[in-house]
Design an enzyme around this catalytic site. Sequence first.
Site, PDB file in Angstrom:
ATOM      1  N   GLU A 171       0.795  -1.229   0.000  1.00  0.00           N
ATOM      2  CA  GLU A 171       0.000   0.000   0.000  1.00  0.00           C
ATOM      3  C   GLU A 171       0.828   1.279   0.000  1.00  0.00           C
ATOM      4  O   GLU A 171       0.831   2.019   0.993  1.00  0.00           O
ATOM      5  CB  GLU A 171      -0.953   0.002   1.201  1.00  0.00           C
ATOM      6  CG  GLU A 171      -1.854  -1.219   1.269  1.00  0.00           C
ATOM      7  CD  GLU A 171      -2.919  -1.129   2.365  1.00  0.00           C
ATOM      8  OE1 GLU A 171      -2.823  -0.220   3.211  1.00  0.00           O
ATOM      9  OE2 GLU A 171      -3.841  -1.953   2.353  1.00  0.00           O
ATOM     10  N   GLU A 355      -5.398  -8.590   0.763  1.00  0.00           N
ATOM     11  CA  GLU A 355      -6.048  -8.296   2.050  1.00  0.00           C
ATOM     12  C   GLU A 355      -7.513  -8.004   1.810  1.00  0.00           C
ATOM     13  O   GLU A 355      -7.860  -7.314   0.857  1.00  0.00           O
ATOM     14  CB  GLU A 355      -5.470  -7.030   2.723  1.00  0.00           C
ATOM     15  CG  GLU A 355      -4.172  -7.216   3.419  1.00  0.00           C
ATOM     16  CD  GLU A 355      -3.650  -5.921   4.050  1.00  0.00           C
ATOM     17  OE1 GLU A 355      -4.476  -5.064   4.457  1.00  0.00           O
ATOM     18  OE2 GLU A 355      -2.432  -5.769   4.112  1.00  0.00           O
TER      19      GLU A 355
HETATM   20  C1  FCB Z   1      -4.506  -2.124   5.551  1.00  0.00           C
HETATM   21  C2  FCB Z   1      -3.136  -2.508   6.060  1.00  0.00           C
HETATM   22  C3  FCB Z   1      -3.131  -3.602   7.081  1.00  0.00           C
HETATM   23  C4  FCB Z   1      -4.312  -3.524   8.028  1.00  0.00           C
HETATM   24  C5  FCB Z   1      -5.610  -3.298   7.298  1.00  0.00           C
HETATM   25  C6  FCB Z   1      -6.824  -3.225   8.169  1.00  0.00           C
HETATM   26  O1  FCB Z   1      -4.486  -0.828   5.075  1.00  0.00           O
HETATM   27  O2  FCB Z   1      -2.324  -2.925   4.992  1.00  0.00           O
HETATM   28  O3  FCB Z   1      -1.901  -3.584   7.717  1.00  0.00           O
HETATM   29  O4  FCB Z   1      -4.075  -2.635   9.024  1.00  0.00           O
HETATM   30  O5  FCB Z   1      -5.518  -2.148   6.509  1.00  0.00           O
END
Ligand code: FCB
Length: 446
Positions: A171, A355
């Site tokens: 990110e 994620e």
């Molecule tokens: C993302 C992050 C991860 C976590 C989630 C909820 O932005 O990459 O580390 O905190 O959010």
Amino acid sequence: MTISLPKQSKMLTKDFTFGVATAAFQIEGANTTDGRLPSIWDTFCATPGKVLNGDDGSLACDHYYLWKEDIELISNLGVDAYRLSIAWPRIMDKQGRPNEKGIHFYRELLKSLKIKGIKTFVTLYHWDLPQHLEDNGGWVNRDTAYRFVDYVNLATLELGKWVDAWSTFNEPFCSAILGYEYGIHAPGLASPKYGRQAAHHILLAHGLALPVIQQNSPQSQVGIVLNMNRTYAASAKSEDQFAALVRETLDNQFFIEPLLNGQYPKLLEKLLPEYLPTVLPGDMEIISQPIDFIGMNFYTCNHNEYDEKTLFKDVKNQQQVEYTDIGWEIAPHAFSELLINLNKQYNLPPMFITENGAACADELINGEVNDDQRVRYLDGHINAVNDAIEAGVDIRGYFAWSLMDNFEWAEGYSKRFGLCYVDYKTQKRTIKRSGHAYKALLESRK
Ligand code: FCB
């Protein structure tokens, strides 16, 4: 309540990888042990008012000591893969020399995962920049990109053997924009000039590191992980449509366009030239070299209306919708739309969902956590991925965030994202209902 997919879903075949994800700072603790150097997140946590309840990463999930138990947990969930990150300040000293103790920790961890037959997806940078580099300007300083390459060279030489897929960055939007433009994440600077320059140096560092990884770890795949929200206009009014476009351009296209097309969004040249970083000749070619995959992190969507000063501003959805405990709207349809739109806009490499998950106000009652909302969330979003695949997007895997509750950055330990509950007093882990439902989905593949 279950998580289920249509019987013929490609996601139920052996070519599709299911996993769980974590990141070093959020779980490891032991932040002064075995020569680990301070990171910008240690400094940020120690700055009053930056992290909720003054929480910090000194203990977290104590994973530095409990990692063997955690590998059992991962294995118990029946996943194919585990996504973790390496802490730069743990494996390299200030002079750029290897810290053997830190390297040993990751070597043992990765080896054990391989022995269990679990694929390893390793992120090289999940936000924990060594503080001494921040003291020299951090990501605003172009030199940090070259220091990153030194670190990547070390990590991939020492650990490459046990890694299936490397991601250079997690990110860049959050590191650069939340950290240097909005000031709500470490290191807490707040200007578009810093944010966009930091973003450029992160993308440059990604590009500079690629040939090094390919050379040191030739059998591994290499990519980068981006986060995106789908942005909707708050109304059909033309100015609100415009606001949504600006928002997606600054948050999403600003990161994917240089990687895939070798340019920053053209729109900004006329509209917001102050959001364009200084680029040296050759940078865009370095940034846009081919990669094996893009990881996509998705949680929610935004609604934006026009604002005279800032061009866009966040508003709540006018419809009755459901939110998670962190206040993020649950919008699985936005997930498939986002993926399908990207597939139309770009020539995408294979994608992994690296994620996706929900924060819920979980409670452990009689040894159980009944997190129905998370089960529904996962079911909706996993099916949204399936819809995107059906529509032609090449998606090869899905990782739930997160293996277990952990340090949620500026929210400290107040937000729980885990499939496993962590009792921070005893460090006991308990698989939540969502963890069992995820496991059942994966077992249904046999
Ligand atoms: C993302 C992050 C991860 C976590 C989630 C909820 O932005 O990459 O580390 O905190 O959010």
